[in-house]
Structure formats: structure tokens, C-alpha cells
Design a protein around this motif. Structure first.
Motif, PDB file in Angstrom:
ATOM      1  N   ARG A  23       0.852  -1.188   0.000  1.00 56.75           N
ATOM      2  CA  ARG A  23       0.000   0.000   0.000  1.00 56.75           C
ATOM      3  C   ARG A  23       0.892   1.244   0.000  1.00 56.75           C
ATOM      4  N   LEU A  24       0.699   2.114  -0.973  1.00 54.85           N
ATOM      5  CA  LEU A  24       1.441   3.363  -1.088  1.00 54.85           C
ATOM      6  C   LEU A  24       0.539   4.496  -0.635  1.00 54.85           C
ATOM      7  N   THR A  25       0.987   5.225   0.377  1.00 50.25           N
ATOM      8  CA  THR A  25       0.235   6.370   0.879  1.00 50.25           C
ATOM      9  C   THR A  25       1.038   7.627   0.577  1.00 50.25           C
ATOM     10  N   LEU A  26       0.434   8.527  -0.186  1.00 44.75           N
ATOM     11  CA  LEU A  26       1.058   9.802  -0.490  1.00 44.75           C
ATOM     12  C   LEU A  26       0.613  10.790   0.572  1.00 44.75           C
ATOM     13  N   LEU A  27       1.577  11.457   1.205  1.00 43.69           N
ATOM     14  CA  LEU A  27       1.305  12.322   2.349  1.00 43.69           C
ATOM     15  C   LEU A  27       1.508  13.775   1.991  1.00 43.69           C
ATOM     16  N   GLY A  28       0.688  14.629   2.557  1.00 44.89           N
ATOM     17  CA  GLY A  28       0.824  16.071   2.375  1.00 44.89           C
ATOM     18  C   GLY A  28       1.854  16.632   3.332  1.00 44.89           C
ATOM     19  N   THR A  29       2.046  17.951   3.314  1.00 49.00           N
ATOM     20  CA  THR A  29       3.029  18.599   4.193  1.00 49.00           C
ATOM     21  C   THR A  29       2.680  18.418   5.662  1.00 49.00           C
ATOM     22  N   ASP A  30       1.410  18.179   5.968  1.00 53.23           N
ATOM     23  CA  ASP A  30       0.979  17.950   7.349  1.00 53.23           C
ATOM     24  C   ASP A  30       1.048  16.477   7.737  1.00 53.23           C
ATOM     25  N   PRO A  33      -2.660  11.718   4.885  1.00 56.09           N
ATOM     26  CA  PRO A  33      -2.779  11.095   3.562  1.00 56.09           C
ATOM     27  C   PRO A  33      -3.488  11.993   2.555  1.00 56.09           C
ATOM     28  N   VAL A  34      -2.894  12.087   1.368  1.00 54.25           N
ATOM     29  CA  VAL A  34      -3.503  12.811   0.261  1.00 54.25           C
ATOM     30  C   VAL A  34      -4.169  11.808  -0.676  1.00 54.25           C
ATOM     31  N   MET A  35      -3.450  10.716  -0.969  1.00 59.29           N
ATOM     32  CA  MET A  35      -3.973   9.633  -1.816  1.00 59.29           C
ATOM     33  C   MET A  35      -3.380   8.322  -1.321  1.00 59.29           C
ATOM     34  N   VAL A  36      -4.151   7.237  -1.526  1.00 60.76           N
ATOM     35  CA  VAL A  36      -3.702   5.903  -1.125  1.00 60.76           C
ATOM     36  C   VAL A  36      -3.885   4.956  -2.313  1.00 60.76           C
ATOM     37  N   TYR A  37      -2.842   4.213  -2.617  1.00 64.00           N
ATOM     38  CA  TYR A  37      -2.877   3.225  -3.692  1.00 64.00           C
ATOM     39  C   TYR A  37      -2.616   1.849  -3.108  1.00 64.00           C
ATOM     40  N   SER A  38      -3.371   0.872  -3.562  1.00 65.10           N
ATOM     41  CA  SER A  38      -3.160  -0.518  -3.150  1.00 65.10           C
ATOM     42  C   SER A  38      -2.724  -1.341  -4.345  1.00 65.10           C
ATOM     43  N   ARG A  39      -1.844  -2.271  -4.100  1.00 68.03           N
ATOM     44  CA  ARG A  39      -1.392  -3.159  -5.165  1.00 68.03           C
ATOM     45  C   ARG A  39      -2.519  -4.092  -5.545  1.00 68.03           C
ATOM     46  N   LEU A  40      -2.764  -4.213  -6.841  1.00 71.07           N
ATOM     47  CA  LEU A  40      -3.769  -5.143  -7.333  1.00 71.07           C
ATOM     48  C   LEU A  40      -3.132  -6.515  -7.497  1.00 71.07           C
ATOM     49  N   GLU A  41      -3.760  -7.503  -6.944  1.00 71.46           N
ATOM     50  CA  GLU A  41      -3.277  -8.868  -7.120  1.00 71.46           C
ATOM     51  C   GLU A  41      -3.737  -9.355  -8.485  1.00 71.46           C
ATOM     52  N   PRO A  42      -2.858 -10.021  -9.216  1.00 68.40           N
ATOM     53  CA  PRO A  42      -3.272 -10.517 -10.535  1.00 68.40           C
ATOM     54  C   PRO A  42      -4.387 -11.551 -10.397  1.00 68.40           C
ATOM     55  N   LEU A  43      -5.302 -11.498 -11.334  1.00 65.01           N
ATOM     56  CA  LEU A  43      -6.394 -12.469 -11.348  1.00 65.01           C
ATOM     57  C   LEU A  43      -5.875 -13.810 -11.854  1.00 65.01           C
ATOM     58  N   SER A  44      -6.453 -14.849 -11.342  1.00 65.00           N
ATOM     59  CA  SER A  44      -6.093 -16.195 -11.762  1.00 65.00           C
ATOM     60  C   SER A  44      -7.076 -16.687 -12.822  1.00 65.00           C
ATOM     61  N   LEU A  45      -6.566 -17.408 -13.803  1.00 65.59           N
ATOM     62  CA  LEU A  45      -7.435 -18.007 -14.809  1.00 65.59           C
ATOM     63  C   LEU A  45      -8.414 -18.960 -14.143  1.00 65.59           C
ATOM     64  N   THR A  46      -7.909 -19.765 -13.217  1.00 63.82           N
ATOM     65  CA  THR A  46      -8.763 -20.738 -12.540  1.00 63.82           C
ATOM     66  C   THR A  46      -9.342 -20.138 -11.263  1.00 63.82           C
ATOM     67  N   GLY A  47     -10.547 -20.571 -10.942  1.00 57.83           N
ATOM     68  CA  GLY A  47     -11.189 -20.141  -9.713  1.00 57.83           C
ATOM     69  C   GLY A  47     -11.873 -18.788  -9.808  1.00 57.83           C
ATOM     70  N   THR A  48     -11.785 -18.123 -10.934  1.00 57.93           N
ATOM     71  CA  THR A  48     -12.435 -16.834 -11.144  1.00 57.93           C
ATOM     72  C   THR A  48     -13.649 -17.050 -12.031  1.00 57.93           C
ATOM     73  N   GLU A  49     -14.772 -16.466 -11.661  1.00 59.98           N
ATOM     74  CA  GLU A  49     -15.921 -16.498 -12.565  1.00 59.98           C
ATOM     75  C   GLU A  49     -15.743 -15.344 -13.542  1.00 59.98           C
ATOM     76  N   TRP A  50     -15.735 -15.673 -14.825  1.00 58.33           N
ATOM     77  CA  TRP A  50     -15.540 -14.701 -15.892  1.00 58.33           C
ATOM     78  C   TRP A  50     -16.863 -14.442 -16.590  1.00 58.33           C
ATOM     79  N   GLN A  51     -17.221 -13.171 -16.764  1.00 57.91           N
ATOM     80  CA  GLN A  51     -18.454 -12.786 -17.452  1.00 57.91           C
ATOM     81  C   GLN A  51     -18.116 -12.338 -18.869  1.00 57.91           C
ATOM     82  N   LEU A  52     -18.813 -12.902 -19.833  1.00 54.90           N
ATOM     83  CA  LEU A  52     -18.575 -12.608 -21.238  1.00 54.90           C
ATOM     84  C   LEU A  52     -18.885 -11.145 -21.558  1.00 54.90           C
TER      85      LEU A  52
END
Length: 160
Positions: A23-30, A33-52
């Protein structure tokens, strides 16, 4: 456009950052937190329900699923694929070797659906497209099944 302007303005306020557990938290001068980014885990081919989202319509183009239908696809760890083709349920086998993928044979229930108009044609064409698959790739939240000619056979998004 508003979102882009808000992000640009927020980036101008960043004075430091904190990185913790993906998790990357960008902080202001005070130091707030100004913005927070979370790492996305890659989706797996198996075990994921895929919608056409689109499929090879057999006429040199991609078609979207008919309104009122939501074809799906799920692959398990044991080489079984199953899903909904818009009217009927289907099940079959698949073979996976790195990015090489092949389906078959696939069998489905035999219910006849009249609505929405064209659903049986969609089902037939979608299942035919699955029979042409030779490779796959996952980018972002999208699964693309690719035929032997290197063209899209079907595209899916991960179900929410």
C-alpha cells in the motif's frame, strides 16, 4: 475530466510517502494522507468467474452478449470448465500449458429459450468460439481467449 483535475491537484500537495505491505500512501506537508494506492493482485485463470463481454460471432467480428443474458465461464484446478451460455449451462474439459489453452469436449443442458430473440444463436456461436481457443491472456480485469489465428475468440471480465 473532474477526476483528472482532482488527481493532478492532489499530486501537487504530496510532500512525502509511506509504503507498507503493498500500500502506497502519499502524504501532504501535514503528514496526512492525500492519496492511497493498493497493489492489485493478478487475477487467476482458474477459480475466477468470468463474465462474457464479447465473442467471435463467426462473421469476422465480435458481438456483445444479448441484453438480458450473462454468459459466464469458470475453470477449476482439475481441468473442468463450466458456465452459462445465455440459456443453458455447460460443462467440459480444458487443457492448459502455460499460455496455451484448449477446451473440449463441452456438453450442455438442452433447454430451448425463445427470449431474448437470438439467444439460441448466441449460445451456439459462443460455444463454437470456445472450440477455437488456442491461447489466453489476462490483462487488468480482462481475460482474452485467442483463437489459432491469433484473433480474439472471446473476451471476459472478472465477475464482481
Amino acid at each position: 475530466m473532474e477526476q483528472e483535475q482532482a488527481v493532478s491537484a492532489a499530486l501537487g500537495e504530496v510532500a512525502s510517502y509511506r509504503l507498507e505491505g503493498g500500500r502506497l500512501t502519499l502524504l501532504g506537508t501535514d503528514s496526512e494522507p492525500v492519496m492511497v494506492y493498493s497493489r492489485l493482485e493478478p487475477l487467476s485463470l482458474t477459480g475466477t468467474e468470468w463474465q462474457l463481454t464479447s465473442y467471435d460471432n463467426g462473421k469476422q467480428g465480435l458481438a456483445s452478449p444479448l441484453r438480458g443474458t450473462q454468459p459466464t465461464l469458470t475453470l477449476d484446478e482439475n481441468g473442468v470448465v463450466q458456465g452459462d451460455s445465455g440459456c443453458n449451462r455447460f460443462r467440459g474439459g480444458y487443457t492448459l500449458n502455460r499460455d496455451w489453452l484448449a477446451f473440449g469436449p463441452i456438453a450442455g443442458t438442452r433447454k430451448a429459450c425463445g427470449k431474448p430473440d437470438g439467444v439460441m444463436e448466441q449460445e451456439r456461436t459462443f460455444l463454437q468460439a470456445l472450440g477455437t481457443v488456442a491461447k489466453y491472456k489476462i490483462e487488468g480485469g480482462e481475460l482474452m481467449l485467442i483463437n489459432g489465428d491469433g484473433k480474439p475468440a472471446a473476451k471476459f471480465r472478472a465477475a464482481e
